[in-house]
Structure formats: C-alpha cells, structure tokens
Design an enzyme around this catalytic site. Sequence first.
Site, PDB file in Angstrom:
ATOM      1  N   ASP A  73     -11.499 -55.309  -5.866  1.00 37.95           N
ATOM      2  CA  ASP A  73     -12.506 -54.333  -5.456  1.00 37.95           C
ATOM      3  C   ASP A  73     -13.078 -54.705  -4.096  1.00 37.95           C
ATOM      4  OD1 ASP A  73     -14.558 -52.500  -5.227  1.00 37.95           O
ATOM      5  OD2 ASP A  73     -15.818 -53.421  -6.765  1.00 37.95           O
ATOM      6  N   HIS A  85     -20.237 -51.476 -13.120  1.00 33.10           N
ATOM      7  CA  HIS A  85     -20.211 -52.822 -12.549  1.00 33.10           C
ATOM      8  C   HIS A  85     -21.646 -53.262 -12.299  1.00 33.10           C
ATOM      9  CE1 HIS A  85     -19.608 -55.317  -8.642  1.00 33.10           C
ATOM     10  NE2 HIS A  85     -19.747 -56.116  -9.692  1.00 33.10           N
ATOM     11  N   ASP A 145     -20.915 -48.785  -9.356  1.00 30.13           N
ATOM     12  CA  ASP A 145     -21.645 -49.983  -8.936  1.00 30.13           C
ATOM     13  C   ASP A 145     -23.148 -49.839  -9.147  1.00 30.13           C
ATOM     14  OD1 ASP A 145     -19.602 -51.753  -7.826  1.00 30.13           O
ATOM     15  OD2 ASP A 145     -19.321 -50.205  -6.306  1.00 30.13           O
TER      16      ASP A 145
END
Length: 232
Positions: free
Chosen positions: A181, A71, A40
Amino acid sequence: MEINLPMPAVSASVSCMDLGHMHAHIKAVENSSVSFFHYDVVDGKFNKCYILGDLLCQYIKNNTKLPVEVHLAVYDIEPYIEVFADKGADYIAVHYEAMKKPHEIFAKIRARGMQPVLAYKADTAPKEDFSELAGQCAWVLKLTVNPGFSGQKIKQESIEHIKTMHDMLKNAGLDTRIQADGNVNKETIKMLAQAGATIFTGGTSGLFLKEGSIQQNIEKLLAPIQLETMQG
C-alpha cells in the site's frame, strides 16, 4: 464477507477517490475488477493528519456489494473496532506497532464478525513473532509510504521488509498473502511483486488516473507483472 482474492488482486484506496462524487465513483470501482475497498482511518497521532471518519464507511457499505477493509492507522485500536463493526466493515487492519496484546485484538475483531489484517508501517521490519501473528490474519498489509498523504514515493526499506516477510511466511509453510500500500503504479508494481506482494492498493498514481477508466487503469497497472508471469 470473506472473499477469494484473485492472483494478483487490487484494492481501491477510498482516500484517493473523488469524495465530491462518491456514488458515481463507487459504482465505477464496483464495475471494474477491483476486489475490495481500502478505507484509511488516521488519528492524527499515528501520522500527522486526519482522514476518513465512520459515516463515509457506512455510506460505502450501503452503496456497494464489494467488501471494505478498514485500515486503522491509530494507536487506541479498541474503540474503533466497535465503531466500524457497526458500519459494516468486513476486514480490520490493525498495526503491529499499536498492539500490546495482538491476540486479544484479533479475537475482538472476529467476535464482531470481521477478519483481522496484520499491518506494518513502512519503516517497521517484521520481528520474530511475524509468522505466528500473520497466520491468524486474512493477509498482511505492508505500508510502503506513510499513511494519510497521497503522492509519496516508496520507501526502499519497505521493499526489503516485504522480501523478508515473504521468506518468513514461506519458511513457516503459510500461504498468507502480502498487500502493498503506497505509490503502487505500473513503474513500481514489478518491484513490489518480485519482493512477494500479491495484493496491491491502488491510489492516485496507479488506479485513479484521469486519462483512463478504472478498469483500463487496472489493466495497465497489472500488465508488467502479468507479462512477467507469462514469460516466466
């Protein structure tokens, strides 16, 4: 690095790993049936936090054979594509909410040797262009919580969005998979799977539990849906 994901598949959320003992944790993940790392990046605007820069991504790539999905929970996408391509990312998840010209973004990702993933916030429902865009991507990443903070509970509207996405993909004749997620654990995974998710990002509530090894935690995490498959 393109991969043939198992059914179901689990990714490991890097932001939930022990950053102080990263090498050992990378190896523990690599020695399990985790399919890839989920990395992330939050810019402080997409959500009110900052997590994971570029250097750690390079460290992970230098110390594992598993693919890395970056991401990008960011609004200014293009500069990040170059940065994380240079750090060895295999997949780049880019948000529908942040793209004015998604086809151009996808093309730039592919031009750097990576595969695009189409991402949606927890509160964003798929629009009319969903299937057309999803068909150009490795898979769809659907957040079920807000990015950047662990320990959140699933937003119920996101479950309905996964169901809608699944139906839209099926009606379009696409086999594009959906990754869920956020707050994925043995209590929530059955609900997510029934909605249509087949890739699950494991974090603090389902994968990195102290009472078991990562592989033991994966087996417990997937048990509810594997049992259902055998019974069905």
